[in-house]
Enzyme design. Structure first.
Site, short mmCIF file in Angstrom:
data_model
loop_
_atom_site.label_atom_id
_atom_site.label_comp_id
_atom_site.label_asym_id
_atom_site.label_seq_id
_atom_site.Cartn_x
_atom_site.Cartn_y
_atom_site.Cartn_z
N THR A 84 0.77 -1.16 0.15
CA THR A 84 -0.06 -0.09 -0.06
C THR A 84 0.85 1.29 0.18
O THR A 84 1.17 1.59 -1.11
CB THR A 84 -1.02 -0.15 1.22
OG1 THR A 84 -0.22 -0.13 2.57
CG2 THR A 84 -2.02 -1.07 1.04
N LYS A 123 3.77 -6.96 4.26
CA LYS A 123 3.46 -5.67 3.94
C LYS A 123 3.24 -4.56 5.27
O LYS A 123 3.00 -5.38 6.12
CB LYS A 123 2.30 -5.40 2.94
CG LYS A 123 1.04 -5.54 3.72
CD LYS A 123 0.20 -4.62 4.22
CE LYS A 123 0.12 -3.26 3.61
NZ LYS A 123 -0.50 -2.26 4.37
N THR A 179 -0.60 -2.36 11.47
CA THR A 179 -1.09 -2.40 10.36
C THR A 179 -0.28 -3.11 9.59
O THR A 179 0.74 -2.56 8.60
CB THR A 179 -1.37 -0.98 9.77
OG1 THR A 179 -2.26 -0.36 10.66
CG2 THR A 179 -2.09 -1.12 8.32
N GLU A 204 6.89 4.79 6.66
CA GLU A 204 6.23 6.27 6.05
C GLU A 204 7.40 7.27 6.62
O GLU A 204 7.38 7.64 7.71
CB GLU A 204 4.89 6.46 6.50
CG GLU A 204 4.03 5.30 5.92
CD GLU A 204 2.60 5.67 6.54
OE1 GLU A 204 1.63 4.97 5.72
OE2 GLU A 204 2.37 6.16 7.19
N ASN A 227 0.56 11.01 6.19
CA ASN A 227 -0.76 10.79 6.96
C ASN A 227 -1.70 11.90 7.15
O ASN A 227 -2.74 11.58 7.38
CB ASN A 227 -0.26 10.38 8.31
CG ASN A 227 0.38 9.08 8.46
OD1 ASN A 227 -0.47 8.06 8.35
ND2 ASN A 227 1.58 8.73 8.57
#
Length: 295
Positions: free
Chosen positions: A46, A73, A84, A167, A290
């Protein structure tokens, strides 16, 4: 239906389109190929910047050779419990379900459950393990340690890949706590340091701020003694037994320009328990990703 394992991530509270899911399953099933692992690892991405897959081969000398492989992932909302992330481990050894569950849980403790990107556990996470016995090697209690090391090795690489691809991340940081009187205290302190925004931003900016490390350890809830504490960044001791060594700050700052960093904090309690949690730096890019997650 009892042989289907479901894994998903996405925006919290938003229902999936069942028709798209069932159509996707039919399409994916019709495209199954024996060498499709790399494509699958890429397909589950993702916000991940790169796919994550790893495998090992184990020669038991006496009983034959078996393999353990995996893919995962995850990039944001990553914190133990488990975050997540989706993970899939497979082996061609024959392993009874009870033992397979045990080895997965034990391996996850030191890998998937020892990472954090942003201190945010998620509502959606899972790691699966599957064994098909195709190698002809049957795992018993004598071979269990070998199976565990194989699972741990694969899970370790996948977990570190998640942190490296966090991220906005630019650095992989291992946080090790030592000198704890209990195992729980070692993990508690390591997680508090790894999840500290002040620690993560200091590392991002190349600031060897030992005070932030001491503060995070001290407020973690773990037994802590400032008089016996020690802070080490790379090979440089910046604080020990109540004394700072700020003259080493320039060298420590230079070390922090690297991509793979090690930080160790001794809790000063004289205990033998240790723990290592892997995290990454906190950058402006994380905020951007985000802030725009749904837009």
């Amino acid at each position: 239906a009892s042989e289907v394992l479901v894994a998903s991530t996405g925006v919290i509270g938003v229902s999936l389109d069942r028709q798209r899911v069932t159509d996707g399953i039919a399409s994916a099933a019709s495209g199954l190929v024996r060498n499709g692992g790399a494509a699958a690892a890429r397909a589950i991405m993702t916000t991940d910047p790169f796919p994550k897959e790893y495998a090992v081969e184990v020669d038991t000398k006496t009983f034959g050779t078996f393999r353990v492989g995996g893919m995962a992932k995850g990039s944001g909302m990553i914190e133990p419990r488990m975050a997540t992330m989706l993970g899939y481990l497979t082996t061609d050894a024959a392993v009874e379900p009870e033992m397979l569950s045990r080895v997965l849980n034990e391996a996850a403790r030191y890998t998937f459950n020892a990472i954090t990107v942003d201190g945010e556990p998620s509502t959606n996470d899972c790691v699966f393990a599957m064994a098909n016995g195709a190698s002809g090697v049957s795992i018993n209690e004598d071979l269990y340690p070998v199976l565990f090391e194989a699972f741990r090795a694969v899970a370790h690489e996948l977990a570190l890949g998640i942190v490296r691809g966090g991220e906005g991340a630019t650095k992989l940081i291992s946080i090790t706590t030592t000198g704890a009187t209990t195992d729980a205290d070692a993990w508690m302190a390591a997680r508090a340091i790894a999840n500290s925004p002040l620690v993560k931003t200091a590392v991002h900016g190349g600031d060897p701020n030992w005070g932030r490390l001491v503060a995070a350890a001290g407020r973690s809830g773990a037994a802590f003694s400032l008089e016996g504490a020690r802070v080490q960044i790379g090979s440089l001791v910046l604080f020990e037994n109540g004394r700072p060594f700020d003259e080493l700050a320039p060298k420590a700052a230079e070390y922090l320009t690297g991509k793979d960093l090690k930080i160790e904090v001794n809790l000063g309690m004289g205990g033998s328990h240790t723990a290592t949690v892997w995290t990454c730096d906190l950058s402006a890019e994380y905020v951007k990703i985000n802030a725009e997650y749904r837009t």
